[in-house]
Write a protein that holds these residues in place. Structure first.
Motif, short mmCIF file in Angstrom:
data_model
loop_
_atom_site.label_atom_id
_atom_site.label_comp_id
_atom_site.label_asym_id
_atom_site.label_seq_id
_atom_site.Cartn_x
_atom_site.Cartn_y
_atom_site.Cartn_z
N GLU A 61 0.83 -1.21 0.00
CA GLU A 61 0.00 0.00 0.00
C GLU A 61 0.86 1.26 0.00
N ALA A 62 1.86 1.29 0.89
CA ALA A 62 2.72 2.46 0.99
C ALA A 62 3.52 2.67 -0.30
N ALA A 63 4.01 1.59 -0.89
CA ALA A 63 4.77 1.71 -2.13
C ALA A 63 3.88 2.21 -3.27
N ALA A 64 2.63 1.73 -3.33
CA ALA A 64 1.71 2.17 -4.37
C ALA A 64 1.38 3.66 -4.22
N LEU A 65 1.24 4.11 -2.98
CA LEU A 65 0.95 5.53 -2.76
C LEU A 65 2.16 6.40 -3.07
N ALA A 66 3.36 5.88 -2.86
CA ALA A 66 4.56 6.62 -3.28
C ALA A 66 4.56 6.80 -4.79
N ASP A 67 4.22 5.74 -5.50
CA ASP A 67 4.14 5.84 -6.96
C ASP A 67 3.05 6.82 -7.38
N ARG A 68 1.95 6.85 -6.65
CA ARG A 68 0.87 7.77 -6.97
C ARG A 68 1.33 9.22 -6.80
N ALA A 69 2.08 9.48 -5.74
CA ALA A 69 2.58 10.84 -5.52
C ALA A 69 3.49 11.27 -6.65
N LEU A 70 4.30 10.34 -7.15
CA LEU A 70 5.19 10.66 -8.27
C LEU A 70 4.41 10.84 -9.56
N ALA A 71 3.35 10.05 -9.74
CA ALA A 71 2.54 10.19 -10.96
C ALA A 71 1.88 11.56 -11.02
N LEU A 72 1.52 12.09 -9.86
CA LEU A 72 0.92 13.42 -9.83
C LEU A 72 1.87 14.48 -10.37
N GLN A 73 3.18 14.26 -10.17
CA GLN A 73 4.17 15.21 -10.67
C GLN A 73 4.04 15.39 -12.19
N GLU A 74 3.65 14.32 -12.86
CA GLU A 74 3.59 14.35 -14.33
C GLU A 74 2.20 14.67 -14.86
N SER A 75 1.23 14.88 -13.96
CA SER A 75 -0.16 14.98 -14.41
C SER A 75 -0.63 16.41 -14.69
N GLY A 76 0.23 17.39 -14.41
CA GLY A 76 -0.20 18.76 -14.67
C GLY A 76 0.78 19.78 -14.16
N HIS A 77 0.33 21.02 -14.06
CA HIS A 77 1.17 22.12 -13.62
C HIS A 77 1.14 22.23 -12.09
N ALA A 78 2.26 22.65 -11.52
CA ALA A 78 2.34 22.85 -10.08
C ALA A 78 3.45 23.83 -9.77
N THR A 79 3.32 24.51 -8.64
CA THR A 79 4.40 25.38 -8.19
C THR A 79 5.56 24.52 -7.67
N GLN A 80 6.72 25.12 -7.54
CA GLN A 80 7.86 24.39 -7.02
C GLN A 80 7.61 23.94 -5.58
N ARG A 81 6.90 24.77 -4.84
CA ARG A 81 6.57 24.41 -3.45
C ARG A 81 5.73 23.14 -3.41
N VAL A 82 4.71 23.07 -4.25
CA VAL A 82 3.85 21.88 -4.28
C VAL A 82 4.64 20.66 -4.74
N ARG A 83 5.51 20.84 -5.72
CA ARG A 83 6.31 19.70 -6.19
C ARG A 83 7.22 19.18 -5.07
N GLY A 84 7.76 20.10 -4.29
CA GLY A 84 8.58 19.67 -3.16
C GLY A 84 7.77 18.84 -2.17
#
Length: 333
Positions: A61-84
């Motif tokens: 579960e934890a590993a899948a959620l880590a991957d989900r957090a990384l997938a969000l990085q590629e899903s749209g625009h974000a500020t540098q703060r949010v990416r951090g």
């Protein structure tokens, strides 16, 4: 089966609730609301760990959620703060996957999670999660019987600036260092680290904001738990028993995994002091669920039985334990 169903259900729920928004012609904007959803999932992972500990489902579960957090990085625009923050969430989830693997004695898997978590923590620039990962690495090597590497990893955690900013982090680093010194057989260093860990905890401001993972487990009871581990390894069984009782008296209700581990260690301390009947009664008070499902507890109980047979072969007490183990948790495993 109930436990497995729960963990699987949490995993499915976590992934469903953090699913990506439907495709749209407009660019997707990633914001703090996305981060907050992930942080709530992280709190759920922490809670599952303290109830069940070491389960493969929690690791996955934890590993899948880590991957989900990384997938969000590629899903749209974000500020540098949010990416951090997203990198920090991914690192946090990976560190939980690492801990579940350590607790389940799956050390090869834990090492893989560790390397990924370390890289993500660097991208996040979050000193608290860096501390968690390196501190977990020290614990991993200690459980693997490699105290030199354990000390080196824990020293990385202790060298971070956050230890100087918040004595509670310093206390945890010192407490885990104490357990490493105990495993290495260094009595003087163990006692010194314990005294320093207690002093740092006493100086810590309870009103300071701290990460959810730290608040969820580190307190006086956990310090006593680590002291129990250290003194048990050193063969100072009277001190170990003292810290076991202090730990059990202070454990919060949700710390079910910790209660089972502490109770099993208490039984070992009593056995080594010759209190055979008391030790067996203590060991029999460990929940059957923990004895069956938690790899670390199961291993310690098997070691307890082997040591009891060695100390008091063919005794009524040893026979009582053997019969209990055979007819309860061993037959149900």
């Amino acid at each position: 089966m109930k436990r497995r169903s729960f963990v699987s259900g949490v995993t499915a729920s976590a992934l469903t609730n953090t699913a990506a928004a439907p495709a749209s012609s407009a660019p997707h904007r990633i914001g703090m609301s996305d981060v907050e959803r992930l942080q709530r999932r992280f709190a759920e992972v922490i809670a599952s760990d303290h109830r069940y500990g070491g389960q493969l489902g929690i690791e996955q579960e934890a590993a899948a959620l880590a991957d989900r957090a990384l997938a969000l990085q590629e899903s749209g625009h974000a500020t540098q703060r949010v990416r951090g923050y997203l990198y920090g969430c991914a690192a946090a989830f990976r560190s939980s996957a690492m801990w579940a693997a350590i607790d389940g004695r799956r050390f090869d898997d834990a090492a893989v999670h560790m390397r990924e978590a370390q890289a993500l923590a660097e991208m996040a620039g979050d000193p608290a999660i860096k501390f968690r990962i390196w501190s977990h690495a020290g614990t991993m090597y200690r459980h693997m019987g490699r105290p030199t590497q354990a000390l080196a990893a824990n020293n990385v955690a202790r060298g971070l600036h956050i230890n100087r900013r918040d004595p509670m982090f310093a206390s945890l680093g010192l407490a885990r260092q104490m357990a490493i010194h105990g495993a290495a057989g260094d009595n003087a260093a163990t006692q010194r680290a314990y005294d320093e860990a207690q002093s740092a905890m006493d100086r810590a401001n309870p009103g300071v904001h701290r990460p959810v993972w730290l608040n969820a487990f580190y307190d006086q009871a956990e310090l006593d738990s680590l002291a129990l581990s250290a003194y048990l390894a050193l063969g100072q069984h009277d001190k170990a028993e003292y810290h076991a009782y202090r730990c059990l008296a202070g454990l919060r209700p949700h710390m079910r995994r910790s209660k089972a581990i502490t109770t099993t260690r208490l039984a070992h301390a009593q056995l080594e002091q010759g209190a055979l009947e008391c030790a067996v009664n203590t060991a029999m008070s460990v929940s059957i669920d923990a004895a069956i499902q938690h790899p670390r507890v199961a291993l310690m109980l098997r070691d307890f039985g082997a040591r009891l047979t060695e100390v008091a072969p063919r005794s009524v007490t040893a026979e009582t334990w053997s019969e209990y183990a055979r007819t309860t948790w061993e037959s149900a495993a």
